[in-house]
Design a protein around this motif. Structure first.
Motif, PDB file in Angstrom:
ATOM      1  N   LYS A   1      36.665  37.127  40.595  1.00  0.00           N
ATOM      2  CA  LYS A   1      35.628  38.055  40.426  1.00  0.00           C
ATOM      3  C   LYS A   1      35.764  38.658  39.093  1.00  0.00           C
ATOM      4  O   LYS A   1      34.583  38.693  38.438  1.00  0.00           O
ATOM      5  N   GLY A   2      36.877  39.349  38.614  1.00  0.00           N
ATOM      6  CA  GLY A   2      36.705  40.001  37.387  1.00  0.00           C
ATOM      7  C   GLY A   2      36.659  39.073  36.173  1.00  0.00           C
ATOM      8  O   GLY A   2      36.355  39.575  35.245  1.00  0.00           O
TER       9      GLY A   2
ATOM     10  N   SER B   1      44.051  33.204  41.635  1.00  0.00           N
ATOM     11  CA  SER B   1      43.888  34.758  41.620  1.00  0.00           C
ATOM     12  C   SER B   1      44.120  35.208  40.197  1.00  0.00           C
ATOM     13  O   SER B   1      45.572  34.913  39.921  1.00  0.00           O
ATOM     14  N   ARG B   2      43.572  35.887  39.455  1.00  0.00           N
ATOM     15  CA  ARG B   2      43.787  36.407  38.083  1.00  0.00           C
ATOM     16  C   ARG B   2      43.461  37.707  37.797  1.00  0.00           C
ATOM     17  O   ARG B   2      42.054  38.142  37.992  1.00  0.00           O
ATOM     18  N   GLY B   3      44.382  38.590  37.685  1.00  0.00           N
ATOM     19  CA  GLY B   3      43.838  40.006  37.274  1.00  0.00           C
ATOM     20  C   GLY B   3      45.037  41.022  36.922  1.00  0.00           C
ATOM     21  O   GLY B   3      46.255  40.257  36.987  1.00  0.00           O
ATOM     22  N   GLY B   4      44.824  42.141  36.678  1.00  0.00           N
ATOM     23  CA  GLY B   4      45.931  42.884  35.965  1.00  0.00           C
ATOM     24  C   GLY B   4      46.681  43.851  37.111  1.00  0.00           C
ATOM     25  O   GLY B   4      47.727  44.532  36.618  1.00  0.00           O
ATOM     26  N   LEU B   5      46.155  43.461  38.365  1.00  0.00           N
ATOM     27  CA  LEU B   5      46.848  44.424  39.221  1.00  0.00           C
ATOM     28  C   LEU B   5      48.498  44.028  39.513  1.00  0.00           C
ATOM     29  O   LEU B   5      48.891  42.884  39.361  1.00  0.00           O
TER      30      LEU B   5
ATOM     31  N   PHE C   1      50.358  30.201  48.676  1.00  0.00           N
ATOM     32  CA  PHE C   1      50.034  31.095  47.705  1.00  0.00           C
ATOM     33  C   PHE C   1      49.705  32.684  48.161  1.00  0.00           C
ATOM     34  O   PHE C   1      49.248  33.036  49.208  1.00  0.00           O
ATOM     35  N   MET C   2      49.909  33.595  47.288  1.00  0.00           N
ATOM     36  CA  MET C   2      49.636  35.028  47.809  1.00  0.00           C
ATOM     37  C   MET C   2      49.068  35.704  46.661  1.00  0.00           C
ATOM     38  O   MET C   2      49.737  35.624  45.453  1.00  0.00           O
ATOM     39  N   ALA C   3      48.458  36.980  46.923  1.00  0.00           N
ATOM     40  CA  ALA C   3      48.120  37.955  45.725  1.00  0.00           C
ATOM     41  C   ALA C   3      47.965  39.543  46.231  1.00  0.00           C
ATOM     42  O   ALA C   3      48.018  39.348  47.707  1.00  0.00           O
ATOM     43  N   PHE C   4      47.271  40.093  45.688  1.00  0.00           N
ATOM     44  CA  PHE C   4      46.982  41.682  46.152  1.00  0.00           C
ATOM     45  C   PHE C   4      45.583  41.827  45.444  1.00  0.00           C
ATOM     46  O   PHE C   4      45.347  41.734  44.410  1.00  0.00           O
ATOM     47  N   ILE C   5      44.988  42.636  46.374  1.00  0.00           N
ATOM     48  CA  ILE C   5      43.582  43.259  46.023  1.00  0.00           C
ATOM     49  C   ILE C   5      43.564  44.501  46.364  1.00  0.00           C
ATOM     50  O   ILE C   5      44.074  45.076  47.411  1.00  0.00           O
ATOM     51  N   THR C   6      42.937  45.444  45.425  1.00  0.00           N
ATOM     52  CA  THR C   6      42.881  46.816  45.843  1.00  0.00           C
ATOM     53  C   THR C   6      41.787  47.089  47.092  1.00  0.00           C
ATOM     54  O   THR C   6      41.001  46.163  47.348  1.00  0.00           O
ATOM     55  N   ALA C   7      42.141  48.316  47.560  1.00  0.00           N
ATOM     56  CA  ALA C   7      41.181  48.317  48.879  1.00  0.00           C
ATOM     57  C   ALA C   7      39.686  48.424  48.570  1.00  0.00           C
ATOM     58  O   ALA C   7      39.012  47.987  49.388  1.00  0.00           O
ATOM     59  N   ASP C   8      39.295  48.838  47.439  1.00  0.00           N
ATOM     60  CA  ASP C   8      37.858  48.937  47.000  1.00  0.00           C
ATOM     61  C   ASP C   8      37.308  47.306  46.391  1.00  0.00           C
ATOM     62  O   ASP C   8      36.318  47.123  45.877  1.00  0.00           O
ATOM     63  N   GLY C   9      38.497  46.421  46.346  1.00  0.00           N
ATOM     64  CA  GLY C   9      38.011  45.190  45.783  1.00  0.00           C
ATOM     65  C   GLY C   9      37.727  45.015  44.128  1.00  0.00           C
ATOM     66  O   GLY C   9      37.443  44.071  43.778  1.00  0.00           O
TER      67      GLY C   9
ATOM     68  N   GLN D   1      39.858  45.277  41.823  1.00  0.00           N
ATOM     69  CA  GLN D   1      41.136  44.773  40.996  1.00  0.00           C
ATOM     70  C   GLN D   1      41.894  43.662  41.839  1.00  0.00           C
ATOM     71  O   GLN D   1      42.120  43.708  42.994  1.00  0.00           O
ATOM     72  N   VAL D   2      42.479  42.699  41.123  1.00  0.00           N
ATOM     73  CA  VAL D   2      43.312  41.790  41.902  1.00  0.00           C
ATOM     74  C   VAL D   2      44.549  41.566  41.124  1.00  0.00           C
ATOM     75  O   VAL D   2      44.400  41.880  39.800  1.00  0.00           O
ATOM     76  N   SER D   3      45.655  40.984  41.795  1.00  0.00           N
ATOM     77  CA  SER D   3      46.918  40.466  40.817  1.00  0.00           C
ATOM     78  C   SER D   3      46.652  39.140  40.573  1.00  0.00           C
ATOM     79  O   SER D   3      45.786  38.307  41.378  1.00  0.00           O
ATOM     80  N   ASN D   4      47.634  38.416  39.568  1.00  0.00           N
ATOM     81  CA  ASN D   4      47.619  37.087  39.542  1.00  0.00           C
ATOM     82  C   ASN D   4      48.288  36.482  40.649  1.00  0.00           C
ATOM     83  O   ASN D   4      49.115  37.273  41.506  1.00  0.00           O
ATOM     84  N   SER D   5      47.831  35.535  41.196  1.00  0.00           N
ATOM     85  CA  SER D   5      48.508  34.899  42.566  1.00  0.00           C
ATOM     86  C   SER D   5      49.907  34.520  42.065  1.00  0.00           C
ATOM     87  O   SER D   5      50.207  34.008  40.963  1.00  0.00           O
ATOM     88  N   ILE D   6      50.719  34.303  43.276  1.00  0.00           N
ATOM     89  CA  ILE D   6      51.899  33.733  43.007  1.00  0.00           C
ATOM     90  C   ILE D   6      51.963  32.417  43.979  1.00  0.00           C
ATOM     91  O   ILE D   6      51.687  32.530  45.104  1.00  0.00           O
TER      92      ILE D   6
END
Length: 213
Positions: free
Chosen positions: A71-72, A109-113, A190-198, A200-205
């Motif tokens: 998304k980002g 998933s790609r992001g700075g979280l 695979f897994m990643a994290f996303i903030t509660a408000d959606g 920001q996301v982390s890079n997937s692993i």
């Protein structure tokens, strides 16, 4: 005749030679009209089509996940196109003509979280996959309320199961149910994290592959 808006660097509308321009959802785009060639199946062309097909099949199957995971990065492009570009250029392996997706490098998933800490999976129980991780909510920009994003991709069926609002980062575990039809199939995890408000996301692993029960 094509028209170029706002000078030579503006958007192109119409056709100029073999270049076609237009706009989609306010985003200017250009594409090249395919040329007629005597042999459209050169080695280079066949290889590129094979790589493109492998990427497309994978991303089509995990589309709900990448819609959030990219998304980002959907700046003047769709989330799907952003993911296509990344995977095609960074996560295709093999020797011609057998090209496949390199799952460890295929970020869904790609992001700075901050990402997951020490994630593992367990497929021992029939009809489910258990994901576990350590709580790192006090590190980096991680939050206690970050939600886990979990993906189970079945290459043989070209489909996936995903959970986009799983357990909080502090919980450290989440079970995802899978169909009984997956029994005996190899699945990629695979897994990643996303903030509660959606926002920001982390890079997937990539957590490896396993046989579903």
């Amino acid at each position: 005749m094509g028209k170029i808006a706002q000078g030579i660097l503006g958007g192109l509308s119409g056709k100029v030679g073999n270049v076609i321009g237009g706009s989609w959802k306010g985003i200017d785009y250009i594409r090249i009209k395919p040329s007629s060639v005597a042999n459209p199946r050169t080695v280079g062309q066949v290889n590129q089509r094979t790589k493109f097909t492998a990427t497309l099949e994978f991303l089509q199957a995990v589309k709900p996940f990448i819609k959030l995971g990219y998304k980002g990065l959907a700046v003047k492009k769709t989330e799907f196109n952003a993911a296509m570009s990344y995977v095609l250029n960074n996560a295709i392996t093999g020797t011609e003509p057998n090209f496949v997706v390199d799952y460890p490098n295929a970020l869904v998933s790609r992001g700075g979280l901050s990402g997951a800490l020490n994630p593992t999976t367990d497929l021992a129980t029939a009809g489910e996959v258990t994901f576990d991780w350590d709580d790192n909510s006090a590190e980096g920009n991680a939050n206690a309320t970050d939600k886990s994003m979990l993906l189970i991709y079945n290459p043989s069926k070209k489909e996936s199961i995903s959970l986009l609002d799983g357990a909080d980062r502090t919980v450290g575990s989440q079970i995802v149910s899978i169909p009984t039809t997956y029994a005996g199939d190899t699945v990629e995890l695979f897994m990643a994290f996303i903030t509660a408000d959606g926002s920001q996301v982390s890079n997937s692993i990539y957590l490896g592959s396993g046989t579903a029960n």
